[in-house]
Scaffold this active site. Sequence first.
Site, PDB file in Angstrom:
ATOM      1  N   SER A 682     -26.604 -25.974 -35.862  1.00  0.00           N
ATOM      2  CA  SER A 682     -26.451 -26.949 -36.641  1.00  0.00           C
ATOM      3  C   SER A 682     -26.413 -28.768 -36.000  1.00  0.00           C
ATOM      4  O   SER A 682     -25.807 -29.587 -36.976  1.00  0.00           O
ATOM      5  CB  SER A 682     -25.215 -27.329 -37.384  1.00  0.00           C
ATOM      6  OG  SER A 682     -24.323 -26.578 -36.260  1.00  0.00           O
ATOM      7  N   LYS A 725     -16.452 -29.907 -41.726  1.00  0.00           N
ATOM      8  CA  LYS A 725     -17.093 -30.949 -41.180  1.00  0.00           C
ATOM      9  C   LYS A 725     -17.144 -32.058 -41.837  1.00  0.00           C
ATOM     10  O   LYS A 725     -16.580 -33.480 -40.935  1.00  0.00           O
ATOM     11  CB  LYS A 725     -18.724 -30.297 -40.817  1.00  0.00           C
ATOM     12  CG  LYS A 725     -19.440 -29.226 -40.056  1.00  0.00           C
ATOM     13  CD  LYS A 725     -20.625 -28.774 -40.298  1.00  0.00           C
ATOM     14  CE  LYS A 725     -20.646 -27.758 -39.135  1.00  0.00           C
ATOM     15  NZ  LYS A 725     -22.001 -27.358 -38.766  1.00  0.00           N
TER      16      LYS A 725
END
Length: 809
Positions: A682, A725
């Site tokens: 990511s 996140k």
Amino acid sequence: MSETAKKRTPAVQTLPMLVLRGLVLFPKIIIHFDVSREKSMEALAAAVKEDKQIFITAQSDYSEDITQDNICKVGIVASVRQMLRTHSGTRVMVEGLYRAKLVKTVSEEPYLTAQVKRYPDRTPKVSDEEMEALLRAVKDEFQACSMNMPRMPEEYINNVLNNKDPRTVFDNIAVSMPLSVEEKQMLLEANGLVEKLSLLLSMLTRESQVMSLERELHERVHSQLDENQREYYLREQLKAIQEELEEGDMGTDAFEYMEKIAQLNLPEASESKLMREAQRLSSTAPSSQEAYVIRNYLDTVLDLPWNVSSKEKNDIKKVKAVLDKDHYGMDKVKDRILETIAVRQLEPEIKGQIICLYGPPGVGKTSVAKSIARALGRKYVRVSLGGIRDEADIRGHRKTYVGAMAGRIINAISEAGTNNPLLLLDEVDKISDSYKGDPSSALLEVLDSEQNTAFRDHYIEVPFDLSNVMFVTTANNISEIDPPLLDRMEVIELNSYTAEEKFHIAKEHLVPKQLKKHGMKRTMLRINDAALRLVIDGYTREAGVRQLERCIASLCRKAAKEIIENDLQKVSITASNLESYLGHRKYLESSLSNVDEVGVVNGLAWTAAGGVIMPLEVLVMEGKGNVTATGSLGDVMKESSGLAVSYVRSIADKYGIDKNFHKEKDIHIHAPEGATPKDGPSAGVTMTTALVSALSGIPVRHDVAMTGEITLHGKVLPIGGLREKTMAAYKEGMKTVVIPAANKGDLDDVDPVVKDGLEFVLADRITEVLDAALTQKPKSGGREHIYNGDDVRVNPAKNDDKSRVPVHS
């Protein structure tokens, strides 16, 4: 005694009388015995004072007190040779003189006194040959008996066999042989030496036969046993005696087991199997290892709750109230349990799917399972699977050796005491296989509702129905669960807690729990809201609340000490005095830059403790095209760095980057906190953005965070952990978060407070990420993918809020 003395002996004498228990005295025999009865000691003392003579006879029934009926009429007039006082009575040595018959008892106090007269010994005349034959026969039988009497001295046996005097031989044998009191009394009362020897011969013959039979029994037993198995030896000896007497009986234990088995109403095959085991027990030596194995097996099987069920609660409102009381939030888990109850009300026979509670440590997976059991009225049992490497831990051992036992599943059912408990399989992701088998594969039968109706543990060997058991599993990382096993479970994710959730959990659950645990009342310690928030922000950095609970426990201990030492009524903890209890803050406010910089980008990463901001730095220097990646980056992130360099070369013209930078520039990519390992798919968009910024000289917005992976052609790929996140970005005061467009559906899981406080950019290609992050954009750039559907756009007032909590990693 001489002939002259015999003549001087009066016909009737009055002598002290001593009645012996279990002992018969013979003439011309010296014997030792102990005297403890008071009257007996008085009689001996009187005899010593006079002429040392005393009349000694036996008591026929010495289990009762002395009466006229149990005193033998024929005894011995003896001479007292020696008396010795001991702590328990008197030790006496006497010598038998001649036979005497009791005429009458004169007195009983202070000791027994009796009138006795000499009992003549009339011996019929027999030839020397007949006496010799009789004497030899007696000696032969005595020798046969002595062979089975290992404690008899060999010297004594030889003296008897070599003696030619019939009377001496008779007296020695009569005293030494283990005859009963009645038999010895018969020998004493017999008239004539021939009658005495004949009677002794018959007794020796019978005793020899009994001893011979006893010896055979001993030899039969000893041939089957070890010398050290004393108890087993005694049992086998009893068994051999019963066989000799043609007696046999099935053990009481076996009958009890059979009755218990019959009461269980098991299927015919299972009942037949258990009955056979009980029958084997009845024919097995009780102290043998086989009997121990069978007994242990039957106890284990009979302890199982074959027909015992707990009554399940199906009131949705009450169950919901219990779950809400025990846990704050966790709406997904609570809804799933309520759905299960609703379906069971419509269809009671339905077999539920296995629930897997998945999330980081400390978020309450185990405590949720306890609450579910309490809400449903089921017994709760926990089985820890962490570190299991042996298949036998699940299925059990084969009962072929001592020490075999059932598996953990069967043991847990037995512990619960009902056949429908809630069974928590904790840490199912930490099972590993070895040469002893694959425990994950063994769990497939346990958790499959189509197979566990007849689960066969290797130890109990009969099927047990597990379909009524409610299985709940927990895991920290579902990627480590065996795929076939994961396919049988419904995964419910328990995400990391937000600061607001931690505050409510601490205030409503942890503080009362710790106060009770430390013996304190609510009025004795008060922790205000500001102090609780400061504990959460400054002293913990975790996904769950374990460290938070430890901090609260520490506050309780320090407050208890202060109350006792200073004799206080209560202690108040506020934000201003918190450091005096817990020390300086462990985690300070965010050190992220608040200015736009070149080559510095705020990436977003997921950890087991929640989401974090992961700054990424790129520095470009004159060189030969070397690319260096530091900061404990894993293989995936290193590959992302190479991918980013290649893609930037393809778009160099658009951002005014020298096409030959890969030959003339050295690039250093660094992720701060180099001691912390980092990896994952990511970071591609973060590296690409930082690289473009460093090579083009265009600064990156400091209030933008991003996550996502890219392909070689610049397409942005979806990622996981969006909720954590975005929470990290919100805590750090970000205004905009760039996410892959494919993750649009995951925004439904994002907390409402986060969606209200952030602007989301849905990027399908890397150029859209660059447009949102760089402060200067190419003329062709745009932001047409800003996520502004039904969600509120960023609120500048909220983003400037200084009370926002720092990141928790």
